[in-house]
Design a protein around this motif. Structure first.
Motif, PDB file in Angstrom:
ATOM      1  N   GLU A  32       9.393   0.924   3.098  1.00 57.13           N
ATOM      2  CA  GLU A  32       8.137   1.575   3.440  1.00 57.13           C
ATOM      3  C   GLU A  32       7.306   0.537   4.177  1.00 57.13           C
ATOM      4  OE1 GLU A  32       6.247   3.633   0.276  1.00 57.13           O
ATOM      5  OE2 GLU A  32       4.510   4.182   1.490  1.00 57.13           O
ATOM      6  N   TYR A  36      -1.144  -3.257   9.798  1.00 61.17           N
ATOM      7  CA  TYR A  36      -2.554  -3.491   9.552  1.00 61.17           C
ATOM      8  C   TYR A  36      -3.151  -4.197  10.766  1.00 61.17           C
ATOM      9  CZ  TYR A  36      -2.463  -2.271   4.597  1.00 61.17           C
ATOM     10  OH  TYR A  36      -2.378  -1.588   3.406  1.00 61.17           O
ATOM     11  N   ARG A  49       1.061   3.927   8.785  1.00 60.92           N
ATOM     12  CA  ARG A  49       2.000   3.915   7.680  1.00 60.92           C
ATOM     13  C   ARG A  49       3.189   4.743   8.131  1.00 60.92           C
ATOM     14  NH1 ARG A  49       0.131   5.364   1.525  1.00 60.92           N
ATOM     15  NH2 ARG A  49       2.085   4.837   0.509  1.00 60.92           N
ATOM     16  N   TYR A  86      -0.806  -7.161  11.822  1.00 54.80           N
ATOM     17  CA  TYR A  86       0.140  -7.589  10.787  1.00 54.80           C
ATOM     18  C   TYR A  86       1.060  -6.424  10.422  1.00 54.80           C
ATOM     19  CZ  TYR A  86      -2.976 -11.549   9.956  1.00 54.80           C
ATOM     20  OH  TYR A  86      -3.746 -12.683  10.099  1.00 54.80           O
ATOM     21  N   LEU A  90       6.299  -2.717   1.816  1.00 54.62           N
ATOM     22  CA  LEU A  90       5.936  -2.480   0.419  1.00 54.62           C
ATOM     23  C   LEU A  90       7.172  -2.664  -0.466  1.00 54.62           C
ATOM     24  CD1 LEU A  90       3.590  -1.568  -1.435  1.00 54.62           C
ATOM     25  CD2 LEU A  90       4.489   0.755  -1.225  1.00 54.62           C
ATOM     26  N   ASN A  92       7.977  -3.139  -4.718  1.00 56.74           N
ATOM     27  CA  ASN A  92       7.467  -3.243  -6.088  1.00 56.74           C
ATOM     28  C   ASN A  92       5.939  -3.265  -6.118  1.00 56.74           C
ATOM     29  OD1 ASN A  92      10.095  -3.367  -7.176  1.00 56.74           O
ATOM     30  ND2 ASN A  92      10.157  -5.580  -6.853  1.00 56.74           N
ATOM     31  N   TYR A  93       5.333  -2.394  -5.355  1.00 58.93           N
ATOM     32  CA  TYR A  93       3.875  -2.197  -5.317  1.00 58.93           C
ATOM     33  C   TYR A  93       3.115  -3.360  -4.691  1.00 58.93           C
ATOM     34  CZ  TYR A  93       5.180   1.453  -8.585  1.00 58.93           C
ATOM     35  OH  TYR A  93       5.787   2.512  -9.184  1.00 58.93           O
ATOM     36  N   GLN A  94       3.809  -4.351  -4.158  1.00 59.43           N
ATOM     37  CA  GLN A  94       3.130  -5.429  -3.459  1.00 59.43           C
ATOM     38  C   GLN A  94       3.563  -5.434  -2.003  1.00 59.43           C
ATOM     39  OE1 GLN A  94       5.217  -9.389  -4.075  1.00 59.43           O
ATOM     40  NE2 GLN A  94       5.445  -8.523  -6.122  1.00 59.43           N
ATOM     41  N   LEU A  95       2.657  -5.871  -1.157  1.00 56.80           N
ATOM     42  CA  LEU A  95       2.944  -5.939   0.275  1.00 56.80           C
ATOM     43  C   LEU A  95       3.494  -7.314   0.630  1.00 56.80           C
ATOM     44  CD1 LEU A  95      -0.223  -4.105   1.612  1.00 56.80           C
ATOM     45  CD2 LEU A  95       2.131  -3.296   1.813  1.00 56.80           C
ATOM     46  N   TRP A  97       4.149  -9.586   3.918  1.00 58.16           N
ATOM     47  CA  TRP A  97       3.524  -9.582   5.234  1.00 58.16           C
ATOM     48  C   TRP A  97       4.253 -10.479   6.235  1.00 58.16           C
ATOM     49  CZ3 TRP A  97      -1.350  -7.049   5.889  1.00 58.16           C
ATOM     50  CH2 TRP A  97      -1.916  -6.569   4.693  1.00 58.16           C
ATOM     51  N   GLY A  98       4.178 -10.052   7.495  1.00 54.95           N
ATOM     52  CA  GLY A  98       4.535 -10.959   8.563  1.00 54.95           C
ATOM     53  C   GLY A  98       3.394 -11.918   8.830  1.00 54.95           C
TER      54      GLY A  98
END
Lengths: 107, 113
Positions: A32, A36, A49, A86, A90, A92-95, A97-98
């Motif tokens: 997913e 941003y 998204r 960015y 997603l 385990n509920y955390q993002l 990031w690049g």
């Protein structure tokens, strides 16, 4: 390992030109993905998204599972598109990031 | 304004000192996240809360870092014995529930000298 790669630290294009911001990911499972944006002196805000398949401010992004990519595109860049972008995954509920790409639109 | 609020916006502290960073989420948001962003990098996950409990604190770098959310609303990130490497922008985000859109605060820029 889960990872997001944005290969370009800086991208500079002329107003009216097409824009493509690259994002590649590494993830075992169905990803997913998000884009941003952070405008100068503003907070991070969600642009896109992938599951919503919306076009926001003229930007689109298509998930390509074969190439493990989620590139952000806009056919005609505008000066107000200048910002940090960015890509995030997603897990385990955390993002995850690049490192971000700074987009500069030249007049 | 009903956005996520972080205080202070800037904090300069001396190496070895203790600091607290505060996050006021959007009212009604049950999920709260802390991230840390070093210069030139994307944010890195630290911890998230679902309600009052820390559901996942796997991103906290070591035991000098601790976060609480005692009433399921405001959260405080606490850093003991600060080190120069702790210098970064600390970002807080909240969402209605897990897996819904996360809204970010403006961040707290921590500088350890």
């Amino acid at each position: 390992a889960q990872r997001v790669t944005q290969p370009e630290k800086l991208l500079s294009v002329f107003k009216g030109a097409p824009v493509e911001l690259k994002c590649n990911y590494s993830y075992s499972g169905s990803p997913e993905l998000f884009w941003y944006v952070q405008y100068s002196r503003q907070r991070l805000q969600l642009l896109l998204r992938h599951i919503s398949r919306e076009s926001i401010k003229g930007f689109t992004a298509d998930l390509n599972k074969g190439e493990t990519s989620f590139h952000l595109k806009k056919p005609f860049a505008q000066e107000e598109d200048s910002a940090m972008y960015y890509c995030a995954l997603l897990s385990n509920y955390q993002l995850i990031w690049g490192a971000g790409t700074k987009l500069i639109i030249k007049p | 304004g009903a956005g996520v609020s972080q205080t202070p916006s800037n904090k300069v502290t001396e190496k070895g000192k203790y600091v607290e960073l505060r996050c006021d989420p959007i009212s009604g948001h049950t999920a709260l996240y802390w991230y840390r962003q070093s210069l030139g990098q994307g944010p890195e996950f630290l911890i998230y809360f679902q309600g009052t409990g820390a559901a996942d604190d796997s991103g906290l770098p070591n035991d000098r870092f601790f976060a609480v959310r005692p009433e399921g609303s405001v959260s405080t990130l606490k850093i003991q014995r600060t080190e120069r490497g702790d210098s970064a922008v600390y970002l807080c985000a909240s969402s209605m529930t897990l897996n819904t859109e996360a809204f970010f605060g403006q961040g707290t820029r921590l500088t350890v000298v």
